[in-house]
Enzyme design. Sequence first.
Site, short mmCIF file in Angstrom:
data_model
loop_
_atom_site.label_atom_id
_atom_site.label_comp_id
_atom_site.label_asym_id
_atom_site.label_seq_id
_atom_site.Cartn_x
_atom_site.Cartn_y
_atom_site.Cartn_z
N ASP A 208 0.13 -25.55 -21.36
CA ASP A 208 0.77 -24.49 -21.94
C ASP A 208 -0.19 -23.32 -21.40
OD1 ASP A 208 2.45 -25.36 -23.89
OD2 ASP A 208 0.57 -25.94 -24.89
N ASP A 247 5.21 -26.53 -19.32
CA ASP A 247 5.35 -26.77 -20.88
C ASP A 247 5.68 -25.55 -21.33
OD1 ASP A 247 5.18 -28.13 -23.24
OD2 ASP A 247 3.17 -28.60 -23.12
N ASP A 251 1.55 -21.51 -27.69
CA ASP A 251 1.50 -22.38 -28.75
C ASP A 251 0.61 -22.20 -29.62
OD1 ASP A 251 3.62 -23.81 -27.60
OD2 ASP A 251 2.74 -25.86 -27.35
N ARG A 304 13.07 -21.51 -28.32
CA ARG A 304 11.50 -21.55 -28.96
C ARG A 304 11.13 -20.24 -28.96
NH1 ARG A 304 8.50 -27.16 -27.36
NH2 ARG A 304 9.99 -28.47 -27.94
#
Length: 427
Positions: A208, A247, A251, A304
């Site tokens: 990420d 990715d 996060d 997301r």
Amino acid sequence: MRRQNKLWLVGATALVLSVTGPTAGAHAASDPARGTLPAGDGWASEGTGTTGGAAADASRVFTVTTWEEFRAALETPGTEPRIVKVVGTLNATAAGCSAFEAPGYDFARYLADYDPAVWGYENEVSGPQEDLRAASATAQGKAIKVKIPADTTVVGVGRDAGIVGGSLQIQGVDNVVIRNLTVESPLDCFPQWDPTDGATGAWNSEYDSMVVYGSTHVWIDHNTFTDGAHPDSSLPSYYGEIYQQHDGELDIVRGADLVTASWNVFADHDKTLMIGNSDSAGATDRGKLRVTLHHNLFKNVIERAPRVRFGQVDAYNNHFVVPESGYVYSFGIGLESRLVAEKNAFTLPAGIGAGRILKKWKDAPVTTAGNHVNGRSVDLLAVHNAQFPGEILREGAGWTPVLRARVDVPQAVPGLVDHCAGAGKLH
């Protein structure tokens, strides 16, 4: 400092006049490196607040122009506050993917060994080339991941500061500020083929752009997250599946808590922002993952934005510009999540119904109020439940956010956020 901005849209002139001062509440505005999160500005202002390295002595202020200098500044011994100023673009993978390859790794051989016509779909891949791929991936991870210490501010200088190919790890620390950076998603040089992932297998990637892992009091402000020179549309396909080398962009996972993400741009990405990474992480995540998302621009994001598990998340005054193709959802409602989504603005292309903005992953209540779609007030919960009667969502997250330093009417959000969010926009 608690501030309620009652902004009413009265023609284009009024909107232009209103586009001022998104950072005016930050302390020490004359030097963004010394800026601190204003009181009452989201979950990261709870308790001790978030100051990052604002109190750093002159000897603990580092100006860096290369990835190697950046790592050295963050690894400099000592627990006192530090400020790291980024000048220009730091490239974590300037030497290219070949610099990380384990001796003997051969991608053409990998493709031949694990071709589904040879290997099938029943078993995960194993053997010499998979072992060498994993070793290569480990080498890349060591090179591009960097840990941000506690009591640290990382800030870009000017309008063109950024990081390409790096992964910022905010892990197990307290009091971190990241501002004014253009962060280009790391490109995983060695994705793994998993023939058991779905009916036809999938390429799975790591890294990420930024991870908040088990950390508290984190302020992520005025950054631009992008795939840059390597959008998904540029990636090849093998075995009939896209060779996915990205990715997430951000996060927030594994017991992270008290995070405010404000005035950022998240652009041109698939799986963008995840809050809580596993349904099995309840022992770690319950009572945590308290996150505020405000005045962010989500542009051409597939899904997301965010997906939430367990977290008590406040998402308000964000602008979502939905892509014409590939869109899946914006708000993902996951296990034991308590999302409040209010006064956001959505720009949807023709043919995409507003019911798709919400996605039910697990049964959990959600609060939606005052949101606008294409300039009109829309009850997101009602239109979702009408469009997807088999995926009914419950109303009422069960809490009322109070840590909101600035709230704008949704009519003003597109112009305000599009003009002021992202790197290079600090005042």
